[in-house]
Design a protein around this motif. Structure first.
Motif, PDB file in Angstrom:
ATOM      1  N   ARG A   6       6.432   4.750  -2.946  1.00  0.00           N
ATOM      2  CA  ARG A   6       7.786   5.065  -3.365  1.00  0.00           C
ATOM      3  C   ARG A   6       8.727   4.095  -2.668  1.00  0.00           C
ATOM      4  O   ARG A   6       8.944   4.161  -1.471  1.00  0.00           O
ATOM      5  CB  ARG A   6       8.096   6.506  -2.957  1.00  0.00           C
ATOM      6  CG  ARG A   6       9.551   6.879  -3.070  1.00  0.00           C
ATOM      7  CD  ARG A   6       9.686   8.371  -2.978  1.00  0.00           C
ATOM      8  NE  ARG A   6      10.885   8.709  -2.231  1.00  0.00           N
ATOM      9  CZ  ARG A   6      11.497   9.880  -2.344  1.00  0.00           C
ATOM     10  NH1 ARG A   6      11.014  10.814  -3.131  1.00  0.00           N
ATOM     11  NH2 ARG A   6      12.572  10.130  -1.649  1.00  0.00           N
ATOM     12  N   ALA A   7       9.235   3.146  -3.443  1.00  0.00           N
ATOM     13  CA  ALA A   7      10.090   2.121  -2.864  1.00  0.00           C
ATOM     14  C   ALA A   7      11.482   2.695  -2.643  1.00  0.00           C
ATOM     15  O   ALA A   7      12.084   3.207  -3.571  1.00  0.00           O
ATOM     16  CB  ALA A   7      10.162   0.923  -3.796  1.00  0.00           C
ATOM     17  N   GLU A   8      11.948   2.647  -1.406  1.00  0.00           N
ATOM     18  CA  GLU A   8      13.304   3.124  -1.149  1.00  0.00           C
ATOM     19  C   GLU A   8      14.300   2.066  -1.615  1.00  0.00           C
ATOM     20  O   GLU A   8      14.175   0.899  -1.268  1.00  0.00           O
ATOM     21  CB  GLU A   8      13.503   3.407   0.346  1.00  0.00           C
ATOM     22  CG  GLU A   8      12.890   4.706   0.832  1.00  0.00           C
ATOM     23  CD  GLU A   8      13.325   5.953   0.059  1.00  0.00           C
ATOM     24  OE1 GLU A   8      14.459   5.979  -0.467  1.00  0.00           O
ATOM     25  OE2 GLU A   8      12.515   6.890  -0.036  1.00  0.00           O
ATOM     26  N   PRO A   9      15.282   2.471  -2.399  1.00  0.00           N
ATOM     27  CA  PRO A   9      16.304   1.505  -2.800  1.00  0.00           C
ATOM     28  C   PRO A   9      17.188   1.144  -1.608  1.00  0.00           C
ATOM     29  O   PRO A   9      17.186   1.843  -0.598  1.00  0.00           O
ATOM     30  CB  PRO A   9      17.112   2.262  -3.862  1.00  0.00           C
ATOM     31  CG  PRO A   9      16.850   3.703  -3.600  1.00  0.00           C
ATOM     32  CD  PRO A   9      15.513   3.805  -2.939  1.00  0.00           C
ATOM     33  N   THR A  10      17.925   0.069  -1.731  1.00  0.00           N
ATOM     34  CA  THR A  10      18.905  -0.264  -0.694  1.00  0.00           C
ATOM     35  C   THR A  10      20.202   0.483  -1.003  1.00  0.00           C
ATOM     36  O   THR A  10      20.376   1.015  -2.102  1.00  0.00           O
ATOM     37  CB  THR A  10      19.210  -1.769  -0.685  1.00  0.00           C
ATOM     38  OG1 THR A  10      19.792  -2.102  -1.957  1.00  0.00           O
ATOM     39  CG2 THR A  10      17.953  -2.582  -0.470  1.00  0.00           C
ATOM     40  N   ARG A  21      26.212   5.019 -13.431  1.00  0.00           N
ATOM     41  CA  ARG A  21      25.966   6.443 -13.671  1.00  0.00           C
ATOM     42  C   ARG A  21      24.501   6.710 -14.017  1.00  0.00           C
ATOM     43  O   ARG A  21      24.193   7.406 -14.995  1.00  0.00           O
ATOM     44  CB  ARG A  21      26.915   7.008 -14.741  1.00  0.00           C
ATOM     45  CG  ARG A  21      28.368   6.923 -14.325  1.00  0.00           C
ATOM     46  CD  ARG A  21      29.257   7.916 -15.057  1.00  0.00           C
ATOM     47  NE  ARG A  21      29.280   9.222 -14.422  1.00  0.00           N
ATOM     48  CZ  ARG A  21      28.920  10.354 -15.030  1.00  0.00           C
ATOM     49  NH1 ARG A  21      28.463  10.340 -16.256  1.00  0.00           N
ATOM     50  NH2 ARG A  21      28.999  11.492 -14.392  1.00  0.00           N
ATOM     51  N   ARG A  22      23.626   6.179 -13.198  1.00  0.00           N
ATOM     52  CA  ARG A  22      22.202   6.468 -13.379  1.00  0.00           C
ATOM     53  C   ARG A  22      21.833   7.705 -12.565  1.00  0.00           C
ATOM     54  O   ARG A  22      22.004   7.738 -11.338  1.00  0.00           O
ATOM     55  CB  ARG A  22      21.350   5.281 -12.935  1.00  0.00           C
ATOM     56  CG  ARG A  22      21.342   4.122 -13.927  1.00  0.00           C
ATOM     57  CD  ARG A  22      20.100   3.247 -13.734  1.00  0.00           C
ATOM     58  NE  ARG A  22      19.941   2.801 -12.366  1.00  0.00           N
ATOM     59  CZ  ARG A  22      20.403   1.647 -11.881  1.00  0.00           C
ATOM     60  NH1 ARG A  22      21.052   0.824 -12.679  1.00  0.00           N
ATOM     61  NH2 ARG A  22      20.217   1.314 -10.628  1.00  0.00           N
ATOM     62  N   VAL A  23      21.322   8.716 -13.273  1.00  0.00           N
ATOM     63  CA  VAL A  23      20.996   9.994 -12.638  1.00  0.00           C
ATOM     64  C   VAL A  23      20.000   9.823 -11.495  1.00  0.00           C
ATOM     65  O   VAL A  23      20.108  10.469 -10.449  1.00  0.00           O
ATOM     66  CB  VAL A  23      20.448  10.985 -13.696  1.00  0.00           C
ATOM     67  CG1 VAL A  23      19.828  12.201 -13.040  1.00  0.00           C
ATOM     68  CG2 VAL A  23      21.561  11.393 -14.645  1.00  0.00           C
ATOM     69  N   GLY A  24      19.045   8.917 -11.675  1.00  0.00           N
ATOM     70  CA  GLY A  24      18.045   8.685 -10.639  1.00  0.00           C
ATOM     71  C   GLY A  24      18.676   8.265  -9.316  1.00  0.00           C
ATOM     72  O   GLY A  24      18.191   8.631  -8.240  1.00  0.00           O
ATOM     73  N   ALA A  25      19.767   7.515  -9.381  1.00  0.00           N
ATOM     74  CA  ALA A  25      20.444   7.057  -8.160  1.00  0.00           C
ATOM     75  C   ALA A  25      21.092   8.247  -7.443  1.00  0.00           C
ATOM     76  O   ALA A  25      20.998   8.383  -6.224  1.00  0.00           O
ATOM     77  CB  ALA A  25      21.500   6.009  -8.505  1.00  0.00           C
ATOM     78  N   LEU A  26      21.741   9.110  -8.216  1.00  0.00           N
ATOM     79  CA  LEU A  26      22.343  10.314  -7.628  1.00  0.00           C
ATOM     80  C   LEU A  26      21.260  11.185  -6.986  1.00  0.00           C
ATOM     81  O   LEU A  26      21.422  11.675  -5.861  1.00  0.00           O
ATOM     82  CB  LEU A  26      23.089  11.100  -8.720  1.00  0.00           C
ATOM     83  CG  LEU A  26      23.628  12.479  -8.326  1.00  0.00           C
ATOM     84  CD1 LEU A  26      24.635  12.366  -7.194  1.00  0.00           C
ATOM     85  CD2 LEU A  26      24.272  13.170  -9.539  1.00  0.00           C
ATOM     86  N   ALA A  27      20.148  11.342  -7.706  1.00  0.00           N
ATOM     87  CA  ALA A  27      19.071  12.206  -7.216  1.00  0.00           C
ATOM     88  C   ALA A  27      18.505  11.676  -5.899  1.00  0.00           C
ATOM     89  O   ALA A  27      18.303  12.424  -4.944  1.00  0.00           O
ATOM     90  CB  ALA A  27      17.961  12.309  -8.266  1.00  0.00           C
ATOM     91  N   ARG A  28      18.282  10.352  -5.837  1.00  0.00           N
ATOM     92  CA  ARG A  28      17.737   9.782  -4.603  1.00  0.00           C
ATOM     93  C   ARG A  28      18.764   9.867  -3.473  1.00  0.00           C
ATOM     94  O   ARG A  28      18.424  10.159  -2.322  1.00  0.00           O
ATOM     95  CB  ARG A  28      17.290   8.336  -4.844  1.00  0.00           C
ATOM     96  CG  ARG A  28      16.715   7.650  -3.609  1.00  0.00           C
ATOM     97  CD  ARG A  28      15.514   8.402  -3.031  1.00  0.00           C
ATOM     98  NE  ARG A  28      14.438   8.594  -3.981  1.00  0.00           N
ATOM     99  CZ  ARG A  28      13.456   7.732  -4.189  1.00  0.00           C
ATOM    100  NH1 ARG A  28      13.405   6.607  -3.516  1.00  0.00           N
ATOM    101  NH2 ARG A  28      12.510   7.996  -5.067  1.00  0.00           N
ATOM    102  N   ALA A  29      20.035   9.654  -3.808  1.00  0.00           N
ATOM    103  CA  ALA A  29      21.087   9.728  -2.784  1.00  0.00           C
ATOM    104  C   ALA A  29      21.118  11.124  -2.153  1.00  0.00           C
ATOM    105  O   ALA A  29      21.254  11.265  -0.933  1.00  0.00           O
ATOM    106  CB  ALA A  29      22.438   9.381  -3.400  1.00  0.00           C
TER     107      ALA A  29
END
Lengths: 325, 139
Positions: A6-10, A21-29
Protein backbone atom coordinates in the motif's frame (compact mmCIF):
# COMPACT_ATOMS: atom_id res chain seq x y z
CA UNK A 1 -0.20 -14.13 -4.68
CA UNK A 2 1.72 -11.18 -3.41
CA UNK A 3 0.03 -7.94 -2.68
CA UNK A 4 1.42 -4.69 -4.04
CA UNK A 5 2.44 -2.70 -0.96
CA UNK A 6 0.00 0.00 0.00
CA UNK A 7 1.84 3.03 -1.28
CA UNK A 8 1.34 6.03 0.95
CA UNK A 9 0.67 9.16 -1.08
CA UNK A 10 2.60 12.34 -0.36
CA UNK A 11 0.93 15.39 1.18
CA UNK A 12 1.10 17.07 -2.22
CA UNK A 13 -0.64 14.13 -3.89
CA UNK A 14 -3.43 14.17 -1.34
CA UNK A 15 -3.87 17.93 -1.76
CA UNK A 16 -4.09 17.39 -5.50
CA UNK A 17 -6.72 14.72 -4.84
CA UNK A 18 -8.69 17.22 -2.74
CA UNK A 19 -8.48 19.81 -5.50
CA UNK A 20 -9.83 17.25 -7.96
CA UNK A 21 -12.38 16.01 -5.41
CA UNK A 22 -11.21 12.42 -5.51
CA UNK A 23 -12.98 10.42 -2.80
CA UNK A 24 -9.97 8.14 -2.36
CA UNK A 25 -7.86 11.13 -1.29
CA UNK A 26 -10.39 12.16 1.36
CA UNK A 27 -10.63 8.57 2.59
CA UNK A 28 -6.86 8.19 2.93
CA UNK A 29 -6.56 11.61 4.59
CA UNK A 30 -9.07 10.55 7.24
CA UNK A 31 -7.06 7.36 7.82
CA UNK A 32 -3.99 9.52 8.31
CA UNK A 33 -5.57 11.53 11.10
CA UNK A 34 -7.09 8.40 12.63
CA UNK A 35 -3.79 6.55 12.68
CA UNK A 36 -1.69 9.54 13.72
CA UNK A 37 0.30 9.26 10.49
CA UNK A 38 3.51 11.26 10.34
CA UNK A 39 2.37 13.89 7.85
CA UNK A 40 -1.24 14.23 9.00
CA UNK A 41 -0.48 17.53 10.73
CA UNK A 42 1.13 18.99 7.64
CA UNK A 43 -1.88 17.96 5.56
CA UNK A 44 -4.35 19.51 8.00
CA UNK A 45 -2.25 22.69 8.09
CA UNK A 46 -2.47 22.98 4.33
CA UNK A 47 -6.22 22.47 4.31
CA UNK A 48 -7.05 24.58 7.36
CA UNK A 49 -7.91 27.68 5.35
CA UNK A 50 -10.43 25.74 3.30
CA UNK A 51 -12.43 24.76 6.38
CA UNK A 52 -15.26 26.65 8.02
CA UNK A 53 -17.72 26.49 5.13
CA UNK A 54 -19.70 23.42 6.12
CA UNK A 55 -22.55 23.12 8.56
CA UNK A 56 -21.85 20.47 11.16
CA UNK A 57 -24.78 18.68 12.69
CA UNK A 58 -24.39 16.18 15.49
CA UNK A 59 -26.79 13.34 16.15
CA UNK A 60 -26.58 11.82 19.58
CA UNK A 61 -28.79 9.86 21.93
CA UNK A 62 -29.23 6.46 23.52
CA UNK A 63 -28.55 3.26 21.54
CA UNK A 64 -31.47 2.31 19.34
CA UNK A 65 -33.04 5.78 19.30
CA UNK A 66 -32.86 5.87 15.52
CA UNK A 67 -29.77 8.03 14.96
CA UNK A 68 -28.65 6.13 11.86
CA UNK A 69 -32.12 6.08 10.34
CA UNK A 70 -32.53 9.78 11.04
CA UNK A 71 -29.15 10.68 9.57
CA UNK A 72 -30.09 8.79 6.42
CA UNK A 73 -33.26 10.72 5.91
CA UNK A 74 -31.55 14.03 6.67
CA UNK A 75 -28.83 13.26 4.17
CA UNK A 76 -31.50 12.54 1.57
CA UNK A 77 -33.40 15.71 2.43
CA UNK A 78 -30.28 17.83 1.95
CA UNK A 79 -29.26 15.94 -1.20
CA UNK A 80 -32.63 16.73 -2.74
CA UNK A 81 -32.00 20.40 -2.03
CA UNK A 82 -28.65 20.13 -3.77
CA UNK A 83 -26.49 20.05 -0.63
CA UNK A 84 -24.29 16.98 -0.67
CA UNK A 85 -23.59 15.54 2.77
CA UNK A 86 -20.76 13.64 4.38
CA UNK A 87 -21.72 11.32 7.21
CA UNK A 88 -19.26 10.27 9.89
CA UNK A 89 -20.67 7.48 12.01
CA UNK A 90 -18.85 6.49 15.19
CA UNK A 91 -19.24 3.08 16.81
CA UNK A 92 -17.47 1.72 19.88
CA UNK A 93 -14.15 -0.12 19.90
CA UNK A 94 -13.80 -3.09 22.19
CA UNK A 95 -11.82 -2.05 25.27
CA UNK A 96 -10.45 -5.58 25.36
CA UNK A 97 -9.18 -6.20 21.85
CA UNK A 98 -9.37 -2.75 20.27
CA UNK A 99 -11.44 -4.30 17.47
CA UNK A 100 -14.75 -2.89 16.30
CA UNK A 101 -17.77 -3.91 14.28
CA UNK A 102 -19.01 -0.89 12.37
CA UNK A 103 -22.53 -1.50 11.15
CA UNK A 104 -23.95 1.84 10.09
CA UNK A 105 -23.85 0.92 6.45
CA UNK A 106 -26.27 -1.94 7.05
CA UNK A 107 -29.13 0.43 7.75
CA UNK A 108 -28.14 2.86 5.10
CA UNK A 109 -30.39 3.43 2.17
CA UNK A 110 -28.31 2.29 -0.79
CA UNK A 111 -29.82 4.93 -3.03
CA UNK A 112 -27.94 7.48 -0.92
CA UNK A 113 -24.62 5.77 -1.35
CA UNK A 114 -25.26 5.71 -5.07
CA UNK A 115 -25.97 9.45 -5.08
CA UNK A 116 -22.43 10.45 -4.10
CA UNK A 117 -22.88 10.83 -0.37
CA UNK A 118 -19.66 10.19 1.54
CA UNK A 119 -19.98 7.79 4.45
CA UNK A 120 -17.18 7.01 6.85
CA UNK A 121 -17.45 4.56 9.73
CA UNK A 122 -15.11 5.32 12.61
CA UNK A 123 -14.33 3.31 15.71
CA UNK A 124 -14.04 5.42 18.85
CA UNK A 125 -10.71 3.75 19.68
CA UNK A 126 -11.16 3.92 23.40
CA UNK A 127 -12.07 7.58 23.51
CA UNK A 128 -15.00 8.48 25.72
CA UNK A 129 -17.63 11.06 24.95
CA UNK A 130 -19.22 9.37 21.95
CA UNK A 131 -16.51 10.18 19.39
CA UNK A 132 -12.91 9.29 18.62
CA UNK A 133 -10.05 11.75 19.03
CA UNK A 134 -9.82 12.05 15.25
CA UNK A 135 -13.50 12.77 14.60
CA UNK A 136 -13.06 16.55 14.67
CA UNK A 137 -10.19 16.43 12.21
CA UNK A 138 -12.13 14.02 9.99
CA UNK A 139 -14.96 16.56 9.87
CA UNK A 140 -12.41 19.28 8.98
CA UNK A 141 -11.26 17.14 6.07
CA UNK A 142 -14.84 16.65 4.79
CA UNK A 143 -15.31 20.40 5.17
CA UNK A 144 -12.15 21.20 3.19
CA UNK A 145 -13.19 18.63 0.57
CA UNK A 146 -16.24 20.78 -0.08
CA UNK A 147 -19.17 18.98 1.51
CA UNK A 148 -21.64 21.70 2.58
CA UNK A 149 -23.30 19.43 5.15
CA UNK A 150 -21.51 17.20 7.65
CA UNK A 151 -23.32 14.89 10.01
CA UNK A 152 -21.53 13.40 12.99
CA UNK A 153 -23.35 10.46 14.45
CA UNK A 154 -22.07 9.47 17.88
CA UNK A 155 -21.82 6.17 19.66
CA UNK A 156 -25.10 5.48 21.45
CA UNK A 157 -24.60 7.58 24.55
CA UNK A 158 -25.96 7.56 28.06
CA UNK A 159 -26.15 10.69 30.11
CA UNK A 160 -22.82 12.37 30.42
CA UNK A 161 -21.25 12.03 26.98
CA UNK A 162 -21.48 15.63 25.94
CA UNK A 163 -18.41 16.06 23.73
CA UNK A 164 -20.62 16.22 20.66
CA UNK A 165 -21.70 19.74 21.55
CA UNK A 166 -18.11 20.83 21.28
CA UNK A 167 -17.72 19.32 17.82
CA UNK A 168 -20.73 20.64 15.92
CA UNK A 169 -22.81 23.74 15.20
CA UNK A 170 -26.13 22.13 16.05
CA UNK A 171 -26.30 19.14 18.41
CA UNK A 172 -29.46 17.12 17.91
CA UNK A 173 -30.45 14.81 20.76
CA UNK A 174 -32.56 11.91 19.49
CA UNK A 175 -34.90 10.25 21.98
CA UNK A 176 -37.86 7.90 21.72
CA UNK A 177 -41.09 7.50 23.69
CA UNK A 178 -39.37 4.53 25.33
CA UNK A 179 -36.73 6.87 26.76
CA UNK A 180 -39.50 8.26 29.03
CA UNK A 181 -38.31 7.56 32.54
CA UNK A 182 -34.69 8.04 31.59
CA UNK A 183 -35.37 11.68 30.82
CA UNK A 184 -35.55 12.49 34.50
CA UNK A 185 -32.06 11.13 34.96
CA UNK A 186 -30.83 13.04 31.95
CA UNK A 187 -31.57 16.46 33.40
CA UNK A 188 -27.83 16.96 33.57
CA UNK A 189 -25.57 16.08 30.67
CA UNK A 190 -27.41 15.16 27.52
CA UNK A 191 -30.31 17.48 28.28
CA UNK A 192 -27.90 20.39 28.62
CA UNK A 193 -26.02 19.87 25.37
CA UNK A 194 -28.93 19.63 22.96
CA UNK A 195 -29.64 22.48 20.56
CA UNK A 196 -32.60 20.56 19.25
CA UNK A 197 -34.52 17.61 20.65
CA UNK A 198 -36.10 15.05 18.37
CA UNK A 199 -38.62 12.57 19.70
CA UNK A 200 -38.29 9.82 17.12
CA UNK A 201 -40.62 6.82 16.74
CA UNK A 202 -43.53 9.20 17.18
CA UNK A 203 -45.76 6.50 15.70
CA UNK A 204 -45.44 4.79 19.11
CA UNK A 205 -47.56 5.82 22.06
CA UNK A 206 -46.25 8.47 24.44
CA UNK A 207 -44.44 10.75 22.00
CA UNK A 208 -46.45 13.86 22.83
CA UNK A 209 -46.16 13.26 26.55
CA UNK A 210 -42.37 12.94 26.21
CA UNK A 211 -42.25 16.13 24.17
CA UNK A 212 -43.99 18.00 26.98
CA UNK A 213 -41.70 16.46 29.60
CA UNK A 214 -38.62 17.57 27.69
CA UNK A 215 -40.06 21.04 27.27
CA UNK A 216 -40.74 21.35 30.97
CA UNK A 217 -37.17 20.31 31.77
CA UNK A 218 -35.80 22.75 29.21
CA UNK A 219 -37.77 25.54 30.86
CA UNK A 220 -35.44 25.23 33.82
CA UNK A 221 -32.30 25.02 31.71
CA UNK A 222 -29.44 27.36 32.62
CA UNK A 223 -27.23 26.64 29.58
CA UNK A 224 -26.38 29.78 27.60
CA UNK A 225 -27.79 30.25 24.12
CA UNK A 226 -31.22 30.29 22.56
CA UNK A 227 -33.87 27.88 23.91
CA UNK A 228 -33.96 24.56 22.00
CA UNK A 229 -37.02 23.32 20.16
CA UNK A 230 -38.55 19.88 20.60
CA UNK A 231 -39.92 18.19 17.48
CA UNK A 232 -41.46 14.77 16.93
CA UNK A 233 -40.97 12.52 13.92
CA UNK A 234 -40.98 8.96 12.72
CA UNK A 235 -37.79 8.54 10.73
CA UNK A 236 -38.73 5.04 9.61
CA UNK A 237 -42.13 6.07 8.23
CA UNK A 238 -40.73 9.34 6.96
CA UNK A 239 -43.24 11.41 8.94
CA UNK A 240 -42.06 14.76 10.25
CA UNK A 241 -38.58 14.56 8.72
CA UNK A 242 -39.11 17.83 6.98
CA UNK A 243 -39.94 19.35 10.38
CA UNK A 244 -36.62 18.14 11.80
CA UNK A 245 -34.64 19.52 8.88
CA UNK A 246 -36.50 22.81 9.04
CA UNK A 247 -35.96 23.01 12.80
CA UNK A 248 -32.22 22.48 12.25
CA UNK A 249 -32.18 25.28 9.71
CA UNK A 250 -34.20 27.54 12.00
CA UNK A 251 -31.75 26.83 14.82
CA UNK A 252 -28.83 27.78 12.58
CA UNK A 253 -30.51 31.04 11.72
CA UNK A 254 -31.23 31.88 15.36
CA UNK A 255 -27.67 30.98 16.35
CA UNK A 256 -26.17 33.05 13.56
CA UNK A 257 -28.29 36.12 14.24
CA UNK A 258 -27.77 36.05 17.98
CA UNK A 259 -23.99 35.69 17.57
CA UNK A 260 -24.15 32.46 19.50
CA UNK A 261 -22.78 30.50 16.56
CA UNK A 262 -19.47 32.34 16.77
CA UNK A 263 -19.28 31.67 20.50
CA UNK A 264 -20.02 28.03 19.83
CA UNK A 265 -17.34 27.73 17.18
CA UNK A 266 -14.74 29.34 19.46
CA UNK A 267 -15.71 27.05 22.31
CA UNK A 268 -15.45 24.19 19.89
CA UNK A 269 -11.84 24.91 19.04
CA UNK A 270 -10.90 25.13 22.73
CA UNK A 271 -12.76 21.95 23.60
CA UNK A 272 -10.97 20.15 20.82
CA UNK A 273 -7.58 21.29 22.07
CA UNK A 274 -8.53 20.00 25.51
CA UNK A 275 -9.65 16.63 24.16
CA UNK A 276 -6.51 16.19 22.09
CA UNK A 277 -4.25 17.23 24.97
CA UNK A 278 -5.90 14.72 27.25
CA UNK A 279 -5.84 12.02 24.58
CA UNK A 280 -2.19 12.72 23.83
CA UNK A 281 -1.28 12.47 27.47
CA UNK A 282 -3.13 9.19 27.72
CA UNK A 283 -1.21 7.83 24.75
CA UNK A 284 2.03 9.10 26.32
CA UNK A 285 1.27 7.22 29.52
CA UNK A 286 0.81 3.93 27.69
CA UNK A 287 3.77 4.46 25.43
CA UNK A 288 5.92 3.55 28.42
CA UNK A 289 6.12 -0.17 28.02
CA UNK A 290 6.81 -1.03 31.65
CA UNK A 291 3.77 0.81 32.96
CA UNK A 292 1.60 -2.26 33.43
CA UNK A 293 4.48 -4.27 34.91
CA UNK A 294 5.29 -1.52 37.40
CA UNK A 295 1.66 -1.28 38.45
CA UNK A 296 1.45 -5.03 39.00
CA UNK A 297 4.73 -5.14 40.93
CA UNK A 298 3.64 -2.30 43.21
CA UNK A 299 0.32 -4.04 43.83
CA UNK A 300 2.14 -7.26 44.70
CA UNK A 301 4.16 -5.26 47.23
CA UNK A 302 0.89 -4.33 48.88
CA UNK A 303 0.80 -0.67 47.85
CA UNK A 304 -2.49 1.22 47.68
CA UNK A 305 -3.90 1.54 44.10
CA UNK A 306 -4.43 5.31 44.33
CA UNK A 307 -0.90 5.82 45.60
CA UNK A 308 0.52 3.69 42.78
CA UNK A 309 -1.38 5.73 40.20
CA UNK A 310 -0.14 9.00 41.69
CA UNK A 311 3.44 7.71 41.72
CA UNK A 312 3.31 6.48 38.11
CA UNK A 313 1.71 9.71 36.92
CA UNK A 314 4.51 11.63 38.55
CA UNK A 315 7.07 9.57 36.70
CA UNK A 316 5.38 10.18 33.37
CA UNK A 317 5.09 13.91 33.97
CA UNK A 318 8.78 14.11 34.84
CA UNK A 319 9.64 12.36 31.60
CA UNK A 320 7.56 14.67 29.44
CA UNK A 321 8.82 17.72 31.33
CA UNK A 322 5.44 19.41 31.48
CA UNK A 323 6.44 21.00 34.75
CA UNK A 324 9.44 22.78 33.24
CA UNK A 325 9.29 26.30 31.97
CA UNK B 1 -9.40 -8.73 31.62
CA UNK B 2 -9.13 -5.05 30.83
CA UNK B 3 -6.06 -4.24 28.78
CA UNK B 4 -3.79 -1.53 30.12
CA UNK B 5 -2.82 0.03 26.85
CA UNK B 6 -3.87 2.72 24.46
CA UNK B 7 -4.81 2.31 20.84
CA UNK B 8 -6.40 5.68 20.26
CA UNK B 9 -4.00 6.83 17.58
CA UNK B 10 -2.34 3.78 16.12
CA UNK B 11 -2.97 1.91 12.91
CA UNK B 12 -5.72 -0.69 12.97
CA UNK B 13 -6.40 -3.01 10.07
CA UNK B 14 -9.72 -2.15 8.48
CA UNK B 15 -11.72 -4.77 6.63
CA UNK B 16 -14.93 -4.49 4.65
CA UNK B 17 -17.10 -7.60 4.98
CA UNK B 18 -19.59 -7.59 2.13
CA UNK B 19 -22.39 -9.72 0.69
CA UNK B 20 -22.48 -9.41 -3.10
CA UNK B 21 -25.55 -10.35 -5.08
CA UNK B 22 -28.86 -11.76 -4.14
CA UNK B 23 -28.27 -14.40 -1.53
CA UNK B 24 -29.99 -13.61 1.73
CA UNK B 25 -27.97 -15.54 4.26
CA UNK B 26 -25.43 -13.61 6.25
CA UNK B 27 -24.95 -15.77 9.31
CA UNK B 28 -21.50 -16.74 8.05
CA UNK B 29 -20.51 -13.17 7.22
CA UNK B 30 -21.59 -12.07 10.69
CA UNK B 31 -19.68 -14.85 12.43
CA UNK B 32 -16.55 -13.93 10.47
CA UNK B 33 -17.08 -10.20 11.17
CA UNK B 34 -17.43 -10.82 14.89
CA UNK B 35 -14.39 -13.08 15.02
CA UNK B 36 -12.25 -10.50 13.21
CA UNK B 37 -13.46 -7.80 15.60
CA UNK B 38 -12.43 -10.04 18.49
CA UNK B 39 -8.97 -10.27 16.97
CA UNK B 40 -8.64 -6.48 16.93
CA UNK B 41 -9.72 -5.61 13.39
CA UNK B 42 -12.03 -2.72 12.59
CA UNK B 43 -14.73 -4.46 10.59
CA UNK B 44 -17.23 -2.61 8.43
CA UNK B 45 -20.19 -4.75 7.47
CA UNK B 46 -22.20 -3.69 4.42
CA UNK B 47 -25.37 -5.69 4.93
CA UNK B 48 -27.05 -7.86 2.29
CA UNK B 49 -27.57 -7.53 -1.44
CA UNK B 50 -24.75 -5.27 -2.51
CA UNK B 51 -23.66 -4.77 -6.10
CA UNK B 52 -19.96 -4.88 -7.02
CA UNK B 53 -20.03 -1.10 -7.55
CA UNK B 54 -21.53 -0.49 -4.10
CA UNK B 55 -18.89 -2.72 -2.54
CA UNK B 56 -16.03 -0.96 -4.26
CA UNK B 57 -17.53 2.46 -3.41
CA UNK B 58 -17.72 1.47 0.25
CA UNK B 59 -14.17 0.13 0.21
CA UNK B 60 -12.92 3.39 -1.28
CA UNK B 61 -14.81 5.63 1.16
CA UNK B 62 -13.78 3.57 4.17
CA UNK B 63 -10.14 3.23 3.02
CA UNK B 64 -10.00 -0.43 3.98
CA UNK B 65 -6.97 -2.72 3.84
CA UNK B 66 -8.99 -5.85 3.10
CA UNK B 67 -12.27 -6.79 1.42
CA UNK B 68 -13.85 -10.06 2.47
CA UNK B 69 -16.75 -11.25 0.30
CA UNK B 70 -19.20 -13.85 1.49
CA UNK B 71 -21.23 -15.57 -1.21
CA UNK B 72 -23.45 -18.63 -1.08
CA UNK B 73 -25.61 -18.14 -4.14
CA UNK B 74 -23.46 -19.80 -6.80
CA UNK B 75 -22.90 -16.62 -8.77
CA UNK B 76 -19.37 -16.15 -7.50
CA UNK B 77 -17.74 -16.55 -10.93
CA UNK B 78 -19.91 -13.70 -12.16
CA UNK B 79 -19.68 -11.28 -9.22
CA UNK B 80 -16.23 -11.83 -7.72
CA UNK B 81 -14.21 -11.07 -10.87
CA UNK B 82 -16.31 -7.92 -11.31
CA UNK B 83 -15.37 -6.67 -7.86
CA UNK B 84 -11.73 -7.33 -8.68
CA UNK B 85 -11.98 -5.54 -12.03
CA UNK B 86 -13.62 -2.47 -10.50
CA UNK B 87 -10.97 -2.31 -7.78
CA UNK B 88 -8.21 -2.27 -10.37
CA UNK B 89 -10.04 0.38 -12.39
CA UNK B 90 -10.28 2.61 -9.32
CA UNK B 91 -6.62 2.19 -8.50
CA UNK B 92 -7.48 0.22 -5.38
CA UNK B 93 -5.48 -2.88 -6.20
CA UNK B 94 -3.53 -2.51 -2.96
CA UNK B 95 -6.64 -3.81 -1.16
CA UNK B 96 -6.27 -7.47 -0.21
CA UNK B 97 -9.19 -9.47 -1.61
CA UNK B 98 -10.45 -12.63 0.05
CA UNK B 99 -13.73 -14.51 -0.22
CA UNK B 100 -15.58 -17.35 1.37
CA UNK B 101 -18.77 -19.35 1.10
CA UNK B 102 -19.96 -22.12 -1.17
CA UNK B 103 -17.24 -21.93 -3.80
CA UNK B 104 -16.11 -25.19 -5.48
CA UNK B 105 -12.38 -25.89 -5.36
CA UNK B 106 -12.03 -25.65 -9.14
CA UNK B 107 -13.50 -22.14 -9.08
CA UNK B 108 -11.43 -21.17 -6.06
CA UNK B 109 -8.29 -22.07 -8.00
CA UNK B 110 -9.35 -19.80 -10.86
CA UNK B 111 -10.18 -16.92 -8.51
CA UNK B 112 -6.89 -17.32 -6.71
CA UNK B 113 -5.00 -16.82 -9.94
CA UNK B 114 -7.06 -13.76 -10.76
CA UNK B 115 -6.67 -11.25 -7.95
CA UNK B 116 -8.09 -13.15 -4.98
CA UNK B 117 -5.49 -13.77 -2.32
CA UNK B 118 -7.36 -16.61 -0.68
CA UNK B 119 -10.71 -18.38 -0.85
CA UNK B 120 -11.97 -19.82 2.43
CA UNK B 121 -14.32 -22.74 1.94
CA UNK B 122 -16.79 -24.44 4.24
CA UNK B 123 -15.16 -25.96 7.30
CA UNK B 124 -12.57 -23.20 7.67
CA UNK B 125 -11.82 -22.66 11.37
CA UNK B 126 -13.03 -19.24 12.49
CA UNK B 127 -9.60 -18.17 13.68
CA UNK B 128 -7.91 -19.23 10.44
CA UNK B 129 -9.07 -16.13 8.56
CA UNK B 130 -7.68 -13.76 11.18
CA UNK B 131 -4.45 -15.79 11.30
CA UNK B 132 -4.10 -15.52 7.55
CA UNK B 133 -4.77 -11.78 7.46
CA UNK B 134 -2.42 -11.04 10.34
CA UNK B 135 0.31 -12.97 8.54
CA UNK B 136 -0.25 -10.97 5.36
CA UNK B 137 0.15 -7.66 7.16
CA UNK B 138 2.91 -8.63 9.57
CA UNK B 139 5.99 -6.67 8.65
Amino acid sequence: MTLPPRAEPTVAELLEGFAERRVGALARAISWVEDGEEFAGELLDSLYEQTGNAWRTGLTGPPGAGKSTLSDVLVRYWAEKGSQAALIAVDPSSPFTGGALLGDRVRMDQALADAGVYVRSMANRGSLGGMSLATGAAADLCDAFGFPEIILETVGVGQAEVDIMAAVDVAVVVLTPQSGDGIQAMKAGLMEVGDLFVVNKADCAGADRLKHEIESILDLRQTPGPMPEVVTCSAKLGDGIQDVAIAIERRRKVMTESGFLETRRNTRALARIRRLLEGGLRAEIWSHAQMEGKAKAALADGARPDAIAAQLLNEVLKKVNVCDE
Amino acid sequence: MFVMSDSSMSKRLRILVAKPGLDGHDRGAKVVAASLRDRGFEVIYTGLHRTPIQIVDAAEQEDVDVIGLSILSGSHMELLPRVRRLLVERGLDHVLLVAGGIIPVADAVVLETDGYAKIFGPGTATGAIADYLEAQFAS
